[in-house]
Design an enzyme around this catalytic site. Structure first.
Site, PDB file in Angstrom:
ATOM      1  N   THR A   1      31.761  39.836  40.063  1.00 52.46           N
ATOM      2  CA  THR A   1      32.517  40.859  39.352  1.00 52.46           C
ATOM      3  C   THR A   1      31.811  41.285  38.066  1.00 52.46           C
ATOM      4  O   THR A   1      31.500  40.455  37.220  1.00 52.46           O
ATOM      5  CB  THR A   1      33.925  40.336  39.017  1.00 52.46           C
TER       6      THR A   1
ATOM      7  N   ASP B   1      31.140  30.281  42.790  1.00 51.82           N
ATOM      8  CA  ASP B   1      29.999  30.381  43.691  1.00 51.82           C
ATOM      9  C   ASP B   1      28.706  30.396  42.885  1.00 51.82           C
ATOM     10  O   ASP B   1      28.552  31.174  41.942  1.00 51.82           O
ATOM     11  CB  ASP B   1      30.096  31.654  44.545  1.00 51.82           C
TER      12      ASP B   1
END
Length: 347
Positions: free
Chosen positions: A171, A292
């Site tokens: 993001t 992640d």
């Protein structure tokens, strides 16, 4: 309703507005305060109760989403999540939106819309919640863009022969990668990138960056050689790993289960770089939600690579870097504007 995330939906499809309202309203942390079929109606409705997050279609009557988004970021910066059709044409338009300050993408198909949105509800909830925490004022003002482009582009690299740079982001990453890669010189070390992005979008994203950068940028194809001056971006919907091929590095691109809910996964790339390149690698984890890449960056550090996490102030969402720092994966923490220089200065 105090403490809830106020969401406003702008989409010319009544079905999309209805389904998104139902899905988002099912979460106790979210309050959908309204919806509109186009930006003109939306602006009229939002004046009385401004939302924390806007879910925005990009192709609408009277005023298109890109024009609205640019106006919004100038006059009233607000986290915007793009709700885009999963097509090549939609990808180009969505990338314009991300470049104009949108935080993230929610994709929608042309058919089977209701079933698709319902099956993707958890991802949508995560995206909206992350957007509510995003630092859009910096993006809107251009404050995250580094001032070093021409200076770095003219620098001589101290060493390039065996270096490989691995970047992982989510993001806010499309804007952050543009900042870093446009500062890379034409003879930069080979760079491999995982940006969490749907299929069809990564090819358009790579093409856009290739027009802006001194180095070559393209979507990776299985077997591509990693060379100086080349940036390879993992295709959406596929994993990318680094492999040794004689005296060279190549990428392996292929299918597989999602890792940490993502495909491509930053962890998959980083772990392969740790195994193959070791101390000849630089690993950088950048803005994004979730974790992640945190364990993969730790594996890179343990293998002798130089590892960097983007700092809190310059991250649109300080999720992935925070997790990497907490796990001891990052040797140093740097602002976005310093990442390019850190790459070219590494010996």
């Amino acid at each position: 309703m105090s403490g809830q995330i106020k969401v406003f939906i702008v989409d010319d499809s009544a079905v999309v507005r209805q389904v998104l309202t139902q899905l988002l309203s099912a979460d106790a942390q979210i309050n959908v305060i309204g919806s509109a079929p186009d930006p003109i109606f939306a602006l009229q409705k939002m004046q009385a109760n401004w939302p924390d997050v806007i879910v925005l279609d990009v192709e609408m009557p009277r005023m298109d989403g890109i024009t609205f988004l640019r106006q919004l970021m100038q006059e009233h910066p607000t986290p915007v999540v793009i709700c885009s059709t999963l097509t090549e044409k939609g990808a180009d338009t969505t990338l314009q939106a991300l470049a104009s300050g949108a935080v993230d993408i929610i994709t929608k198909p042309k058919v089977g819309l209701r079933d698709f949105l319902e099956s993707s509800s958890q991802h949508m909830l995560q995206v909206v919640k992350a957007a509510a925490r995003a630092k859009v004022r910096a993006l809107a003002s251009g404050a995250l863009r580094g001032p070093l482009a021409l200076k770095v582009a003219s620098m001589r690299l101290s060493h390039t022969s065996e270096k490989v740079v691995a970047l992982g982001t989510s993001t806010g990453g499309t804007q952050a990668l543009e900042v870093v890669l446009t500062q890379m010189p034409s003879n930069c070390p080979g760079i491999v990138v995982v940006q969490h992005m749907p299929e069809k979008f990564t090819a358009a994203f790579a093409q856009r960056l290739n027009k802006l950068c001194y180095c070559e940028v393209r979507e990776a194809v299985d077997g591509d050689k990693v060379t100086a001056g080349l940036v390879l971006i993992a295709p959406g919907g596929l994993h990318m790993q680094l492999r040794r091929s004689g005296n060279y590095y190549r990428v392996a691109v292929g299918d597989g289960p999602a890792i940490n809910r993502h495909k491509p996964s930053v962890d998959v790339l980083f772990r392969s770089v740790a195994n193959v390149a070791g101390e000849n690698a630089i690993g950088i984890i950048m803005t994004g939600m979730g974790d992640d890449g945190a364990n993969g960056l730790l594996a890179m550090r343990q293998a002798g690579a130089h590892t960097i996490a983007q700092d809190r102030d310059s991250s649109v969402v300080f999720g992935m870097p925070r997790e990497a720092i907490a796990r001891g994966a990052a040797i140093e923490t740097l602002p976005l504007a310093s990442l390019a220089q850190a790459i070219v200065q590494q010996r």
